[in-house]
Design an enzyme around this catalytic site. Structure first.
Site, PDB file in Angstrom:
ATOM      1  N   LYS A   1       0.844  -1.185   0.000  1.00 22.71           N
ATOM      2  CA  LYS A   1       0.000   0.000   0.000  1.00 22.71           C
ATOM      3  C   LYS A   1       0.886   1.245   0.000  1.00 22.71           C
ATOM      4  CE  LYS A   1      -4.247  -1.676   0.368  1.00 22.71           C
ATOM      5  NZ  LYS A   1      -5.345  -1.354  -0.567  1.00 22.71           N
TER       6      LYS A   1
ATOM      7  N   LYS B   1     -14.296  -8.087  -6.656  1.00 21.11           N
ATOM      8  CA  LYS B   1     -14.629  -8.140  -5.233  1.00 21.11           C
ATOM      9  C   LYS B   1     -16.131  -8.341  -5.098  1.00 21.11           C
ATOM     10  CE  LYS B   1     -10.923  -5.055  -3.589  1.00 21.11           C
ATOM     11  NZ  LYS B   1     -10.625  -3.710  -3.031  1.00 21.11           N
TER      12      LYS B   1
END
Length: 357
Positions: free
Chosen positions: A150, A246
């Site tokens: 990230k 997702k």
């Protein structure tokens, strides 16, 4: 007796805080759905996401209105018409799959014409932090096959290099969570090549994708926030190589399988991802993950505690959950399943936005 539906909030504390470019999270705030039919109880879970205008309260309100009226005939096809793609539909759709598996006494894999679920190598996420702390986290996971980093727009090159130095053999993905500009993406190309990054996930804000047309990246580019359902794919052609599926975006396993088939037919590579969640949400996602090139289903691994029989990481491989958790064809007794679920329910009040793993 008609099937009975209940939707309620649940809060899962994280073992350690998790940071992305949008902020820090210490809990996974989810909605759990139970659909009871006799002594069978189907369960599903979703993570409302503020990025898409969702809250725990709004998702529960979405579920309550149509589902209470339609429970006598509710099925996957009808659900696609009752609720839009998103977290509310995901929780109900997942519960319906679990319920059908129990009613028929066969695993969801069998319902889908598949063999039993395999163990999958999943990415482990290195949360956004200082370069030193990210390197320390990477060293502890350097034995794993795939790491996801990230980053934000503040010196991402230093962070990526720190992780690469700490995990020289691992495959790397980078996720800026929409925080980069095209100019920064262009400037990062030499760094991405030198650190052998395989994929960059959603570098630009969704809605600014067209800037990528004609851009040649040294890595694969993956659409996450820009790709929710199969209808999104045509406009992503020529911009992205990979789409991140997702279930909270597609509205459940039913929509995820539709997106999977359409994406492969249109030449996209597949990534499967998750929000901050428990193993109850990961169980249906594994049925997409078995077809994916990139698997990023480490949400439950961030939790302090998880469901009994949840997924486990063994030797770098994500082990499927126990058949009694979800979709294993085993009937769940209402008396044992419901109290365990409601025990952790939290009052409906302002909660932090969920984390995107």
């Amino acid at each position: 007796m008609l099937p009975w539906l209940s939707a309620f909030p649940r809060s899962w504390p994280l073992a350690t805080p998790f940071r992305i470019s949008r902020g820090v999270r210490t809990t996974a705030e989810v909605v759990e759905v139970h659909i009871r039919d006799g002594r069978c109880i189907g369960r599903g879970e979703s993570t409302p996401y503020a990025r898409y205008g969702e809250t725990v309260a709004s998702v529960i309100a979405q579920i309550d209105a149509p589902a209470r009226i339609q429970m006598d005939a509710l099925d996957h096809a009808q659900l696609q018409q009752l609720l839009p793609a998103g977290a509310a539909r995901n929780a109900v759709d997942s519960a319906l799959w679990d319920l059908e598996s129990q009613r028929r006494g066969v695993p969801v894999a069998t319902l889908l014409g598949q063999t039993g679920l395999p163990c999958l190598p999943t990415a482990q996420t290195i949360g956004l932090d200082t370069a030193e702390r990210m390197a320390e986290a990477a060293r502890g996971q350097a034995h794993l096959d795939l790491l996801k980093i990230k980053v934000g727009a503040d010196d991402p090159a230093r962070l990526i290099q720190a992780v690469r130095d700490a995990a020289p053999q691992a495959r790397l993905m980078v996720d800026p969570n929409e925080s980069w500009t095209l100019e920064l993406l262009q400037a990062m190309q030499p760094v991405l090549a030198a650190t052998r990054v395989e994929l960059v996930e959603q570098p630009l804000p969704a809605g600014e994708d067209e800037q990528l047309r004609g851009f040649r990246s040294v890595t694969l580019l993956c659409a996450d926030e820009s790709c929710h359902v199969a209808e999104d794919l045509p406009r992503l052609q020529g911009l992205y190589d990979v789409v991140n599926i997702k279930l909270d975006k597609t509205g459940g396993l039913t929509g995820a399988l539709t997106l999977l088939d359409a994406a492969r037919a249109q030449g996209f590579e597949i990534m499967v991802g998750c929000m901050g969640c428990s193993s109850l949400a990961i169980a249906p996602a594994l049925h997409v993950g078995r077809h994916a090139r990139f698997v990023d289903l480490d949400g439950p691994l961030w939790l302090r505690d998880d469901h009994p029989g949840g997924v486990r990481l063994v030797g770098g491989l994500l082990q499927p959950p126990a058949p009694t958790l979800w979709g294993g064809g085993r009937r769940t007794d209402v008396d044992t399943a419901k109290p365990a679920s409601i025990a952790c329910a939290q009052p409906l009040k302002a909660a932090p936005a969920p984390l995107s793993i």
